[in-house]
Design a protein around this motif. Structure first.
Motif, PDB file in Angstrom:
ATOM      1  N   ILE A  46       8.631-114.779 -33.846  1.00 39.62           N
ATOM      2  CA  ILE A  46      10.217-114.301 -33.321  1.00 39.62           C
ATOM      3  C   ILE A  46      10.518-113.615 -34.431  1.00 39.62           C
ATOM      4  N   LEU A  47      11.321-112.452 -34.285  1.00 41.54           N
ATOM      5  CA  LEU A  47      11.801-111.548 -35.114  1.00 41.54           C
ATOM      6  C   LEU A  47      13.466-112.372 -35.203  1.00 41.54           C
ATOM      7  N   ARG A  48      13.578-112.467 -36.627  1.00 40.46           N
ATOM      8  CA  ARG A  48      15.096-112.987 -36.684  1.00 40.46           C
ATOM      9  C   ARG A  48      15.748-112.506 -37.990  1.00 40.46           C
ATOM     10  N   ASN A  49      16.910-112.491 -38.103  1.00 41.87           N
ATOM     11  CA  ASN A  49      17.859-112.048 -39.194  1.00 41.87           C
ATOM     12  C   ASN A  49      17.919-113.007 -40.419  1.00 41.87           C
ATOM     13  N   SER A  50      18.647-112.754 -41.293  1.00 40.32           N
ATOM     14  CA  SER A  50      18.597-113.571 -42.662  1.00 40.32           C
ATOM     15  C   SER A  50      19.366-114.756 -42.334  1.00 40.32           C
ATOM     16  N   SER A  51      20.274-114.998 -41.508  1.00 41.51           N
ATOM     17  CA  SER A  51      20.794-116.060 -41.121  1.00 41.51           C
ATOM     18  C   SER A  51      19.791-116.849 -39.919  1.00 41.51           C
ATOM     19  N   GLY A  52      18.832-116.533 -39.680  1.00 39.88           N
ATOM     20  CA  GLY A  52      17.918-117.280 -38.724  1.00 39.88           C
ATOM     21  C   GLY A  52      18.182-117.080 -37.157  1.00 39.88           C
ATOM     22  N   HIS A  53      19.133-116.088 -36.882  1.00 46.63           N
ATOM     23  CA  HIS A  53      19.383-116.001 -35.677  1.00 46.63           C
ATOM     24  C   HIS A  53      18.227-114.963 -34.909  1.00 46.63           C
ATOM     25  N   PRO A  54      17.537-115.195 -33.685  1.00 45.79           N
ATOM     26  CA  PRO A  54      16.864-114.266 -33.143  1.00 45.79           C
ATOM     27  C   PRO A  54      17.338-113.198 -32.514  1.00 45.79           C
ATOM     28  N   VAL A  55      16.732-111.829 -32.969  1.00 48.81           N
ATOM     29  CA  VAL A  55      17.135-110.376 -32.800  1.00 48.81           C
ATOM     30  C   VAL A  55      16.660-110.201 -31.338  1.00 48.81           C
TER      31      VAL A  55
ATOM     32  N   GLY B 215      20.635-106.752 -41.148  1.00 42.07           N
ATOM     33  CA  GLY B 215      19.510-106.226 -40.973  1.00 42.07           C
ATOM     34  C   GLY B 215      18.152-106.509 -41.676  1.00 42.07           C
ATOM     35  N   ALA B 216      18.481-107.864 -42.653  1.00 41.70           N
ATOM     36  CA  ALA B 216      17.299-108.438 -43.374  1.00 41.70           C
ATOM     37  C   ALA B 216      16.519-109.227 -42.451  1.00 41.70           C
ATOM     38  N   LEU B 217      15.531-108.571 -42.159  1.00 41.08           N
ATOM     39  CA  LEU B 217      14.647-109.142 -40.767  1.00 41.08           C
ATOM     40  C   LEU B 217      13.431-109.773 -41.387  1.00 41.08           C
ATOM     41  N   SER B 218      13.091-111.007 -40.491  1.00 40.62           N
ATOM     42  CA  SER B 218      11.777-111.612 -40.824  1.00 40.62           C
ATOM     43  C   SER B 218      11.236-112.009 -39.878  1.00 40.62           C
ATOM     44  N   ILE B 219       9.942-112.629 -39.912  1.00 40.35           N
ATOM     45  CA  ILE B 219       9.174-113.104 -38.650  1.00 40.35           C
ATOM     46  C   ILE B 219       8.775-114.611 -38.996  1.00 40.35           C
ATOM     47  N   ASP B 220       9.276-115.357 -38.184  1.00 37.95           N
ATOM     48  CA  ASP B 220       8.958-116.929 -38.322  1.00 37.95           C
ATOM     49  C   ASP B 220       7.555-117.176 -38.048  1.00 37.95           C
ATOM     50  N   ILE B 221       7.158-118.428 -38.038  1.00 35.72           N
ATOM     51  CA  ILE B 221       5.902-118.838 -37.911  1.00 35.72           C
ATOM     52  C   ILE B 221       5.558-118.658 -36.304  1.00 35.72           C
ATOM     53  N   ASN B 222       6.412-118.819 -35.426  1.00 36.26           N
ATOM     54  CA  ASN B 222       6.246-118.353 -33.985  1.00 36.26           C
ATOM     55  C   ASN B 222       6.143-116.857 -33.639  1.00 36.26           C
TER      56      ASN B 222
ATOM     57  N   ILE C 200       6.342-110.880 -32.178  1.00 32.22           N
ATOM     58  CA  ILE C 200       5.451-109.869 -32.731  1.00 32.22           C
ATOM     59  C   ILE C 200       4.079-110.554 -33.262  1.00 32.22           C
ATOM     60  N   PRO C 201       2.967-109.977 -32.574  1.00 34.12           N
ATOM     61  CA  PRO C 201       1.799-110.843 -32.957  1.00 34.12           C
ATOM     62  C   PRO C 201       1.227-110.497 -34.156  1.00 34.12           C
ATOM     63  N   PRO C 202       0.370-111.096 -34.790  1.00 36.43           N
ATOM     64  CA  PRO C 202      -0.144-110.805 -36.124  1.00 36.43           C
ATOM     65  C   PRO C 202      -0.655-109.387 -36.394  1.00 36.43           C
ATOM     66  N   ALA C 203      -0.121-109.054 -37.309  1.00 39.24           N
ATOM     67  CA  ALA C 203      -0.506-107.511 -37.658  1.00 39.24           C
ATOM     68  C   ALA C 203      -0.519-107.138 -38.990  1.00 39.24           C
ATOM     69  N   GLU C 204      -1.225-105.953 -39.131  1.00 39.27           N
ATOM     70  CA  GLU C 204      -1.400-105.548 -40.540  1.00 39.27           C
ATOM     71  C   GLU C 204      -0.069-104.561 -41.200  1.00 39.27           C
ATOM     72  N   LYS C 205       0.322-103.958 -40.079  1.00 42.90           N
ATOM     73  CA  LYS C 205       1.220-103.187 -40.692  1.00 42.90           C
ATOM     74  C   LYS C 205       2.784-103.117 -39.376  1.00 42.90           C
ATOM     75  N   ILE C 206       3.825-103.130 -39.774  1.00 40.87           N
ATOM     76  CA  ILE C 206       4.736-102.918 -38.883  1.00 40.87           C
ATOM     77  C   ILE C 206       5.764-101.857 -39.102  1.00 40.87           C
ATOM     78  N   GLU C 207       6.296-101.202 -38.113  1.00 42.31           N
ATOM     79  CA  GLU C 207       6.953 -99.772 -38.460  1.00 42.31           C
ATOM     80  C   GLU C 207       8.207 -99.851 -37.412  1.00 42.31           C
ATOM     81  N   ILE C 208       9.278 -99.734 -37.858  1.00 45.56           N
ATOM     82  CA  ILE C 208      10.631 -99.710 -37.023  1.00 45.56           C
ATOM     83  C   ILE C 208      10.915 -98.316 -36.972  1.00 45.56           C
ATOM     84  N   ALA C 209      10.967 -97.575 -35.835  1.00 44.21           N
ATOM     85  CA  ALA C 209      11.602 -96.349 -35.607  1.00 44.21           C
ATOM     86  C   ALA C 209      13.130 -96.083 -35.481  1.00 44.21           C
ATOM     87  N   SER C 210      13.643 -94.828 -35.705  1.00 37.36           N
ATOM     88  CA  SER C 210      15.065 -94.858 -35.839  1.00 37.36           C
ATOM     89  C   SER C 210      15.738 -95.304 -34.548  1.00 37.36           C
ATOM     90  N   ASP C 211      15.102 -95.122 -33.548  1.00 37.52           N
ATOM     91  CA  ASP C 211      15.578 -95.793 -32.234  1.00 37.52           C
ATOM     92  C   ASP C 211      15.297 -97.248 -31.945  1.00 37.52           C
TER      93      ASP C 211
END
Length: 251
Positions: free
Chosen positions: A113-122, A104-111, A131-142
């Motif tokens: 796209i949300l990816r995990n620490s191994s680089g696989h798209p979620v 669950g160590a996620l990151s957003i690439d230059i395009n 995910i478009p350019p954003a000031e703040k991102i929140e992930i709810a429990s669902d």
């Protein structure tokens, strides 16, 4: 040549394979969401040919993967998530098939796209999560992802997508050669599971590897000593064969 040589050879071979497996587990002790692999070999008597099955070879088996959850660590990072109990995040493997992970160590690439620490798209409800350019991102429990887009007010969050979480019995899962977990039957053919809306995650937390470094290191030492015994046996067989040859030459 004494057939005991082949008996010792199979034992040494499987000891080497087991050492490689435990070494891989140990190397991933700090990999988020990693699941340790078991090792196992059994004795297989040789029943072919005449006489009694007096020779026993070592046969490798694939006992599976340890799917027990790892420890949950608090990070406070908005893109770090951990499953709250059972379940897996759906990801896309390099070959395009759907695989499953607890990373669950996620990151957003230059395009975007949300990816995990191994680089696989979620995966989300509609495939890749962009995910478009954003000031703040929140992930709810669902798994719902909301974002405050650049230039928008903080009181106008936008729902982007929802992370696909699936519930699968561990008996139906298998870790393939590329290290990814898929469905045991049909995983490489694109078989998938529907999202389970009842699963929940924790934002700001991350699940560590379930590898126990002390156990893995102890097993490596034990296997190394077993390998030495097998090599000594092969050396003994060679010395016996040379001594027999000398006796035949002298006679």
């Amino acid at each position: 040549m004494d057939r005991a040589l082949f008996t010792a050879m199979t034992g040494a071979k499987n000891n080497m394979l087991a050492q490689s497996n435990h070494a891989n587990n140990l190397a991933n002790a700090n990999t988020q969401g990693f699941r340790a692999d078991f090792t196992q070999a059994r004795s297989m008597a040789v029943y072919y040919g005449e006489g009694h099955p007096s020779r026993v070879f070592s046969l490798t088996e694939n006992p599976g993967t340890d799917f027990r959850p790892g420890p949950i660590d608090y990070t406070g990072r908005e893109l770090d998530i951990a499953m709250n109990g059972e379940g897996f995040f759906a990801i896309t493997a390099p070959d395009g098939t759907e695989a499953y992970s607890r990373d669950g160590a996620l990151s957003i690439d230059i395009n975007g796209i949300l990816r995990n620490s191994s680089g696989h798209p979620v995966l989300g409800d509609g495939g890749f999560i962009a995910i478009p350019p954003a000031e703040k991102i929140e992930i709810a429990s669902d798994g719902t992802i909301s974002a405050v887009l650049l230039g928008q007010g903080v009181d106008q969050p936008v729902q982007i997508d929802r992370i696909k979480m699936v519930s699968i019995d561990h008996q139906e899962l298998e870790k393939f050669e590329d290290g990814l977990v898929r469905l045991r039957d049909g995983g490489l053919e694109g078989a998938t599971r529907d999202a389970d809306v009842n699963l929940r995650l924790q934002s700001g937390y991350i699940e560590a590897s379930n590898v126990n470094p002390v156990e893995e290191f102890t097993d490596l030492l034990s296997l190394a000593r077993q390998y030495e015994v097998q090599v000594k046996m092969m050396k003994t067989v060679k010395e016996n064969s040379e001594a027999s040859a000398r006796l035949l030459q002298s006679s």
